[in-house]
Design an enzyme around this catalytic site. Structure first.
Site, PDB file in Angstrom:
ATOM      1  N   GLY A  13       0.812  -1.214   0.000  1.00  0.00           N
ATOM      2  CA  GLY A  13       0.000   0.000   0.000  1.00  0.00           C
ATOM      3  C   GLY A  13       0.843   1.259   0.000  1.00  0.00           C
ATOM      4  O   GLY A  13       1.971   1.276  -0.504  1.00  0.00           O
ATOM      5  N   VAL A  15       2.361   2.676   2.365  1.00  0.00           N
ATOM      6  CA  VAL A  15       3.583   2.566   3.152  1.00  0.00           C
ATOM      7  C   VAL A  15       4.524   1.525   2.538  1.00  0.00           C
ATOM      8  O   VAL A  15       5.670   1.823   2.200  1.00  0.00           O
ATOM      9  CB  VAL A  15       3.264   2.221   4.630  1.00  0.00           C
ATOM     10  CG1 VAL A  15       4.519   1.842   5.388  1.00  0.00           C
ATOM     11  CG2 VAL A  15       2.606   3.419   5.295  1.00  0.00           C
ATOM     12  N   GLY A  16       4.009   0.287   2.378  1.00  0.00           N
ATOM     13  CA  GLY A  16       4.866  -0.811   1.904  1.00  0.00           C
ATOM     14  C   GLY A  16       5.482  -0.540   0.544  1.00  0.00           C
ATOM     15  O   GLY A  16       6.694  -0.767   0.351  1.00  0.00           O
ATOM     16  N   PRO A  92      -7.230  -0.669  10.034  1.00  0.00           N
ATOM     17  CA  PRO A  92      -8.354   0.284  10.011  1.00  0.00           C
ATOM     18  C   PRO A  92      -9.125   0.314  11.328  1.00  0.00           C
ATOM     19  O   PRO A  92      -8.900  -0.519  12.211  1.00  0.00           O
ATOM     20  CB  PRO A  92      -9.242  -0.281   8.888  1.00  0.00           C
ATOM     21  CG  PRO A  92      -8.949  -1.740   8.873  1.00  0.00           C
ATOM     22  CD  PRO A  92      -7.517  -1.895   9.281  1.00  0.00           C
ATOM     23  N   THR A  93     -10.040   1.251  11.428  1.00  0.00           N
ATOM     24  CA  THR A  93     -10.920   1.302  12.589  1.00  0.00           C
ATOM     25  C   THR A  93     -11.928   0.161  12.467  1.00  0.00           C
ATOM     26  O   THR A  93     -12.434  -0.109  11.372  1.00  0.00           O
ATOM     27  CB  THR A  93     -11.664   2.659  12.613  1.00  0.00           C
ATOM     28  OG1 THR A  93     -10.687   3.699  12.549  1.00  0.00           O
ATOM     29  CG2 THR A  93     -12.487   2.821  13.868  1.00  0.00           C
ATOM     30  N   CYS A 255      -4.850   7.990   8.336  1.00  0.00           N
ATOM     31  CA  CYS A 255      -4.286   7.743   9.668  1.00  0.00           C
ATOM     32  C   CYS A 255      -4.857   8.609  10.774  1.00  0.00           C
ATOM     33  O   CYS A 255      -5.124   8.110  11.866  1.00  0.00           O
ATOM     34  CB  CYS A 255      -2.777   7.950   9.634  1.00  0.00           C
ATOM     35  SG  CYS A 255      -1.946   6.770   8.604  1.00  0.00           S
ATOM     36  N   PHE A 256      -4.998   9.910  10.490  1.00  0.00           N
ATOM     37  CA  PHE A 256      -5.265  10.834  11.593  1.00  0.00           C
ATOM     38  C   PHE A 256      -6.520  10.468  12.375  1.00  0.00           C
ATOM     39  O   PHE A 256      -6.495  10.343  13.589  1.00  0.00           O
ATOM     40  CB  PHE A 256      -5.339  12.267  11.070  1.00  0.00           C
ATOM     41  CG  PHE A 256      -4.015  12.774  10.592  1.00  0.00           C
ATOM     42  CD1 PHE A 256      -2.907  12.707  11.406  1.00  0.00           C
ATOM     43  CD2 PHE A 256      -3.878  13.309   9.334  1.00  0.00           C
ATOM     44  CE1 PHE A 256      -1.663  13.164  10.985  1.00  0.00           C
ATOM     45  CE2 PHE A 256      -2.646  13.768   8.898  1.00  0.00           C
ATOM     46  CZ  PHE A 256      -1.546  13.698   9.713  1.00  0.00           C
TER      47      PHE A 256
END
Ligand SMILES: NC(=O)c1ccc[n+]([C@@H]2O[C@H](COP(=O)([O-])OP(=O)(O)OC[C@H]3O[C@@H](n4cnc5c(N)ncnc54)[C@H](O)[C@@H]3O)[C@@H](O)[C@H]2O)c1
Length: 472
Positions: A13, A15-16, A92-93, A255-256
């Site tokens: 994604g 990041v990766g 995720p949430t 993220c936030f």
């Protein structure tokens, strides 16, 4: 000394993908394989059109793909062969069960841990890069210990990622901090190769994992409770460029919000209701800021936008990324669609399919997703979006919006022609725009005297409570 020759990264994604591409380009002696369960994402990483947009990323990928950088869906082989495994999957949430709407869903992390221990043999370093609650790395350790075999020696490290989308390649090549949590032996091995002489902070496994989330939370609090004076010259972290420390129509990004919600959950679980409520306010105020901006548009357009064409410029959550997760544009579009506005949306990097998908989610379009096709047009030309529009709304701070031909746009629009600058990108152009004849509305600064109109009953006043999220 243990040499890292092969790296496997689980999760291709935001990041990766960039992280491993930069590692491969900076360490040609190491073979890096990025794996994912998402076949279409892997296909895109192997194609001419990468699945994510980041300035400079194309060049980095092209310089090493097929040489020492590979993208694959063969997760098991990549894990087996690797000396170092990164876990960069999404956290995720939770959308179900206990902690719904607040707690982090760690099922992908756990699935990775179980796969790694099953596929591995000998000595391996497993590094947790995802943003996880404190003690998640210890849970990985416990899964490893409970499933270990005589030949296996898995070392667990935590190395949270601080990159910011839009500047990811720069952040990765020249990080302002590298934080590694774990035990001494594996740390030395890891730092000597991966760190390459950087200024590395070392901490315990448990503390490292939570640093990224702490960083997100302090940024969001600053973003939410800022006002114009406070914002001037403010810079909390390299992750977030100073340009956004001005009043804007809400923050977005994957993220936030989730990191703050996770903290709310933690505080509630620790019986700290006042602290939980402080952090919940960060989220509530962000929602309020978005709704307030949409209400201002409606109010200025003589209290009705029904059937009116509105050009919405920018759909990603910030400039220089195609990522729309939790973008304020989605929510501003929702409020305008709820009033029956005809939206003509332009974004330089977000695909039409993504915009339609985001606006068709049940939480946005309600039980009537068909209205999206009726109310939303996605265009590939910002001037076309503005043709016969009542208003131009800037939702993302793309640099190109500073250089548009606003005189041409003014002549294309209906009069009075309104500009709503939700990102404060046109501040330097205000006198010029006013000369053309625009009515300008921005956040934190009064520019144009409003055309007199009796205020509506439907617009929330400043002391009206923000819309509440349904609690778990
Ligand atoms: N995006 C950012 O700017 C950013 C910055 C710092 C930290 N983080 C954190 O990094 C983590 C990853 O974020 P992201 O934005 O890259 O997420 P993402 O959703 O873009 O990518 C995660 C990928 O992991 C894959 N995946 C999930 N489970 C898998 C499994 N079992 N096996 C193989 N692949 C699997 C998914 O298919 C997806 O492609 C999150 O915890 C996030 O909070 C993100």
């Amino acid at each position: 000394m243990f040499q890292i020759k092969k790296i496997c990264c689980i999760g291709a994604g935001y990041v990766g993908g960039p992280t491993c591409s930069v590692i491969a380009s900076m360490c040609p002696e190491i073979t890096v394989t990025v794996v994912d369960v998402n076949e279409s994402r892997i296909k895109a990483w192997n194609s001419d059109t990468l699945p994510i947009y980041e300035p400079g990323l194309n060049e980095v990928v092209l310089s090493c793909r097929g040489k020492n950088l590979f993208f694959s869906t063969d997760i098991d082989s990549a894990i087996k062969e690797a000396d170092l495994v990164f876990i960069s999957v999404n956290t995720p949430t939770k959308t179900y069960g206990m902690g719904k709407g607040r707690a982090a869903d760690l099922k992908f992390i756990e699935a990775c841990a179980r796969r790694i221990v099953e596929m591995s043999d000998g000595y391996k370093i497993v590094t947790e890069k995802s943003t996880v609650p404190v003690r998640a790395a210890e849970s990985i350790r416990r899964i490893f210990d409970a499933n270990t075999k005589p030949s296996l020696n898995l070392q667990v490290l935590s190395n949270p990622e601080f990159l910011a989308e839009g500047t990811a390649v720069k952040d990765l090549k020249d990080p302002d901090r590298v934080l590694i949590g774990g035990d001494e032996t594996s740390l030395r091995d890891m730092a000597s190769q991966y760190g390459k002489g950087r200024n590395i902070s070392v901490t315990r496994l448990r503390y490292s994992a939570n640093h990224n989330a702490l960083d997100s939370r302090s940024i969001t609090a600053h973003l939410t409770f800022q006002n114009d004076e406070l914002c001037k010259n403010r810079r909390v972290s390299e992750r977030w460029p100073s340009v956004v420390f001005v009043s804007v129509s809400g923050f977005g990004g994957s993220c936030f919000q989730k990191d703050v919600l996770n903290l709310v959950y933690l505080c509630e679980a620790l019986n700290l209701p006042e602290v939980a409520s402080y952090w919940q306010q960060v989220i509530d105020m962000n929602e309020y800021q978005r709704k307030r901006f949409a209400c201002r548009i409606i109010d200025c357009l003589f209290n009705t936008v029904t059937g009116k064409k509105i050009a919405l410029l920018g759909f990603s959550f910030k400039k220089d990324t195609g990522d729309t997760r939790e973008s304020s544009s989605i929510y501003i579009s929702k409020y305008l669609m709820d009033e029956g506005a005809k939206l003509h949306i332009y974004d330089p990097k977000v695909l039409k399919e993504q915009i339609i998908q985001d606006l068709s989610q049940p939480s946005i379009s309600g039980d009537n997703p068909e209205r999206v096709s009726d109310l939303v047009t996605v265009t590939s030309d910002p001037y076309e979006a503005c043709e016969s529009a009542h208003a131009l709304v800037i939702c993302t701070e793309w640099d190109m919006f500073k250089d548009l031909d606003y005189e041409k746009i003014y002549h294309k629009m209906l009069k009075p022609a309104f500009i709503f600058d939700g990102r404060r990108v046109l501040d330097h152009l205000h006198p010029q725009l006013q000369n053309f004849g625009f009515q300008i509305e921005t956040i934190g600064k009064k520019v144009t005297t409003r055309i007199p109109f009796t205020p509506s009953g439907g617009v929330p006043r400043i002391n009206e409570p923000p819309i509440k999220k349904s609690k778990a």
